[in-house]
Design a protein around this motif. Sequence first.
Motif, PDB file in Angstrom:
ATOM      1  N   GLU A  95       0.825  -1.214   0.000  1.00 33.68           N
ATOM      2  CA  GLU A  95       0.000   0.000   0.000  1.00 33.68           C
ATOM      3  C   GLU A  95       0.857   1.262   0.000  1.00 33.68           C
ATOM      4  N   ARG A  96       1.969   1.256   0.737  1.00 36.81           N
ATOM      5  CA  ARG A  96       2.882   2.408   0.697  1.00 36.81           C
ATOM      6  C   ARG A  96       3.474   2.571  -0.695  1.00 36.81           C
ATOM      7  N   MET A  97       3.828   1.455  -1.308  1.00 33.74           N
ATOM      8  CA  MET A  97       4.399   1.479  -2.643  1.00 33.74           C
ATOM      9  C   MET A  97       3.392   2.065  -3.636  1.00 33.74           C
ATOM     10  N   ILE A  98       2.142   1.676  -3.523  1.00 34.59           N
ATOM     11  CA  ILE A  98       1.102   2.200  -4.409  1.00 34.59           C
ATOM     12  C   ILE A  98       0.842   3.667  -4.103  1.00 34.59           C
ATOM     13  N   TRP A  99       0.975   4.076  -2.856  1.00 31.90           N
ATOM     14  CA  TRP A  99       0.814   5.490  -2.507  1.00 31.90           C
ATOM     15  C   TRP A  99       1.899   6.319  -3.209  1.00 31.90           C
ATOM     16  N   VAL A 100       3.110   5.780  -3.272  1.00 31.58           N
ATOM     17  CA  VAL A 100       4.217   6.489  -3.913  1.00 31.58           C
ATOM     18  C   VAL A 100       3.967   6.625  -5.412  1.00 31.58           C
ATOM     19  N   TRP A 101       3.573   5.541  -6.071  1.00 31.19           N
ATOM     20  CA  TRP A 101       3.356   5.562  -7.524  1.00 31.19           C
ATOM     21  C   TRP A 101       2.186   4.631  -7.847  1.00 31.19           C
ATOM     22  N   PRO A 102       0.982   5.190  -7.959  1.00 27.33           N
ATOM     23  CA  PRO A 102      -0.218   4.348  -8.127  1.00 27.33           C
ATOM     24  C   PRO A 102      -0.510   3.912  -9.559  1.00 27.33           C
ATOM     25  N   TYR A 103       0.382   4.154 -10.488  1.00 24.77           N
ATOM     26  CA  TYR A 103       0.089   3.939 -11.901  1.00 24.77           C
ATOM     27  C   TYR A 103       0.607   2.620 -12.469  1.00 24.77           C
ATOM     28  N   VAL A 104       1.005   1.696 -11.629  1.00 25.60           N
ATOM     29  CA  VAL A 104       1.507   0.404 -12.100  1.00 25.60           C
ATOM     30  C   VAL A 104       0.447  -0.653 -11.806  1.00 25.60           C
ATOM     31  N   ALA A 105      -0.168  -1.162 -12.871  1.00 25.82           N
ATOM     32  CA  ALA A 105      -1.247  -2.136 -12.706  1.00 25.82           C
ATOM     33  C   ALA A 105      -0.759  -3.397 -11.989  1.00 25.82           C
ATOM     34  N   GLY A 106       0.466  -3.812 -12.251  1.00 28.39           N
ATOM     35  CA  GLY A 106       1.006  -5.012 -11.607  1.00 28.39           C
ATOM     36  C   GLY A 106       1.084  -4.899 -10.095  1.00 28.39           C
ATOM     37  N   GLU A 109      -2.349  -5.537  -8.876  1.00 21.90           N
ATOM     38  CA  GLU A 109      -2.618  -6.974  -9.000  1.00 21.90           C
ATOM     39  C   GLU A 109      -1.956  -7.748  -7.868  1.00 21.90           C
ATOM     40  N   ALA A 110      -0.716  -7.391  -7.545  1.00 19.12           N
ATOM     41  CA  ALA A 110      -0.004  -8.072  -6.460  1.00 19.12           C
ATOM     42  C   ALA A 110      -0.723  -7.864  -5.131  1.00 19.12           C
ATOM     43  N   LEU A 111      -1.154  -6.642  -4.874  1.00 18.21           N
ATOM     44  CA  LEU A 111      -1.878  -6.372  -3.632  1.00 18.21           C
ATOM     45  C   LEU A 111      -3.193  -7.128  -3.606  1.00 18.21           C
ATOM     46  N   GLY A 112      -3.914  -7.144  -4.706  1.00 21.39           N
ATOM     47  CA  GLY A 112      -5.165  -7.890  -4.771  1.00 21.39           C
ATOM     48  C   GLY A 112      -4.960  -9.373  -4.551  1.00 21.39           C
ATOM     49  N   ARG A 129      -8.617  -4.657  -8.102  1.00 19.34           N
ATOM     50  CA  ARG A 129      -8.931  -5.088  -9.468  1.00 19.34           C
ATOM     51  C   ARG A 129      -9.557  -3.938 -10.254  1.00 19.34           C
ATOM     52  N   ARG A 130     -10.386  -3.147  -9.590  1.00 19.13           N
ATOM     53  CA  ARG A 130     -10.960  -1.970 -10.247  1.00 19.13           C
ATOM     54  C   ARG A 130      -9.871  -0.969 -10.622  1.00 19.13           C
ATOM     55  N   ALA A 131      -8.867  -0.843  -9.785  1.00 22.38           N
ATOM     56  CA  ALA A 131      -7.746   0.050 -10.106  1.00 22.38           C
ATOM     57  C   ALA A 131      -7.000  -0.449 -11.334  1.00 22.38           C
ATOM     58  N   VAL A 132      -6.826  -1.764 -11.447  1.00 17.40           N
ATOM     59  CA  VAL A 132      -6.158  -2.337 -12.618  1.00 17.40           C
ATOM     60  C   VAL A 132      -6.951  -2.007 -13.873  1.00 17.40           C
ATOM     61  N   ILE A 133      -8.251  -2.184 -13.808  1.00 20.46           N
ATOM     62  CA  ILE A 133      -9.104  -1.902 -14.971  1.00 20.46           C
ATOM     63  C   ILE A 133      -9.064  -0.416 -15.305  1.00 20.46           C
ATOM     64  N   PRO A 137      -7.930   0.107 -19.255  1.00 24.75           N
ATOM     65  CA  PRO A 137      -9.217  -0.506 -19.601  1.00 24.75           C
ATOM     66  C   PRO A 137      -9.205  -1.243 -20.941  1.00 24.75           C
ATOM     67  N   THR A 138      -8.515  -0.738 -21.936  1.00 27.49           N
ATOM     68  CA  THR A 138      -8.540  -1.418 -23.228  1.00 27.49           C
ATOM     69  C   THR A 138      -7.769  -2.721 -23.185  1.00 27.49           C
ATOM     70  N   ARG A 139      -6.653  -2.738 -22.477  1.00 22.58           N
ATOM     71  CA  ARG A 139      -5.885  -3.982 -22.355  1.00 22.58           C
ATOM     72  C   ARG A 139      -6.722  -5.033 -21.641  1.00 22.58           C
ATOM     73  N   SER A 140      -7.406  -4.646 -20.557  1.00 17.81           N
ATOM     74  CA  SER A 140      -8.235  -5.583 -19.804  1.00 17.81           C
ATOM     75  C   SER A 140      -9.402  -6.062 -20.650  1.00 17.81           C
ATOM     76  N   TYR A 141      -9.988  -5.151 -21.427  1.00 20.52           N
ATOM     77  CA  TYR A 141     -11.120  -5.515 -22.269  1.00 20.52           C
ATOM     78  C   TYR A 141     -10.680  -6.484 -23.364  1.00 20.52           C
ATOM     79  N   ARG A 142      -9.542  -6.186 -24.005  1.00 22.76           N
ATOM     80  CA  ARG A 142      -9.048  -7.079 -25.054  1.00 22.76           C
ATOM     81  C   ARG A 142      -8.759  -8.464 -24.490  1.00 22.76           C
ATOM     82  N   GLY A 143      -8.181  -8.506 -23.298  1.00 22.82           N
ATOM     83  CA  GLY A 143      -7.907  -9.795 -22.667  1.00 22.82           C
ATOM     84  C   GLY A 143      -9.175 -10.563 -22.381  1.00 22.82           C
TER      85      GLY A 143
END
Length: 162
Positions: A95-106, A109-112, A129-133, A137-143
């Motif tokens: 959570e601290r890591m995501i607070w520092v830089w919240p723009y990495v979907a991975g 995913e790891a936290l989830g 998971r909502r944050a990942v989407i 969103p297009t990558r998740s939709y294509r997948g």
Amino acid sequence: MRRAVELVDSPREAQRDSARALLERARRAFPSYAGDDGPAWYLTRVALSVHDTALALQMIEQVTDRDETAYTANKLEAELRERRGDLAGAVAALERMIWVWPYVAGDHEALGHVLAGKQGDHARAIRERRAVIALAPTRSYRGAVRAGAGVGGRRRHPGCAP
């Protein structure tokens, strides 16, 4: 300090021991310095090279406690804590890591994964998971489309018209 840094990645145990002694001396001289070029960070690397996760965790905590923007250090702390079975500590570091830089979907995913798979906290896992989407969103939709389409072409839901 320069000499210690040169010795940190040495394959020879005697040189790592020398690096450790020099870094301990530097840490005593500058106990509150927690940058990514500080003695605590290099002592973490020395500890990991000899598979001492307890000491590595102790040293990396000094970095993350004093440097609120230490993304890489928080990532390493999360990995070490998860390896040692401290899931609550791993979640806090993630959570601290995501607070520092919240723009990495991975990272979300790891936290989830830790929250849902290992702690059973499905509500917070859904949030991640909502944050990942939201991040891709297009990558998740294509997948999702590829997963639903199957190998042989389009696959429709049984209730849908052809």
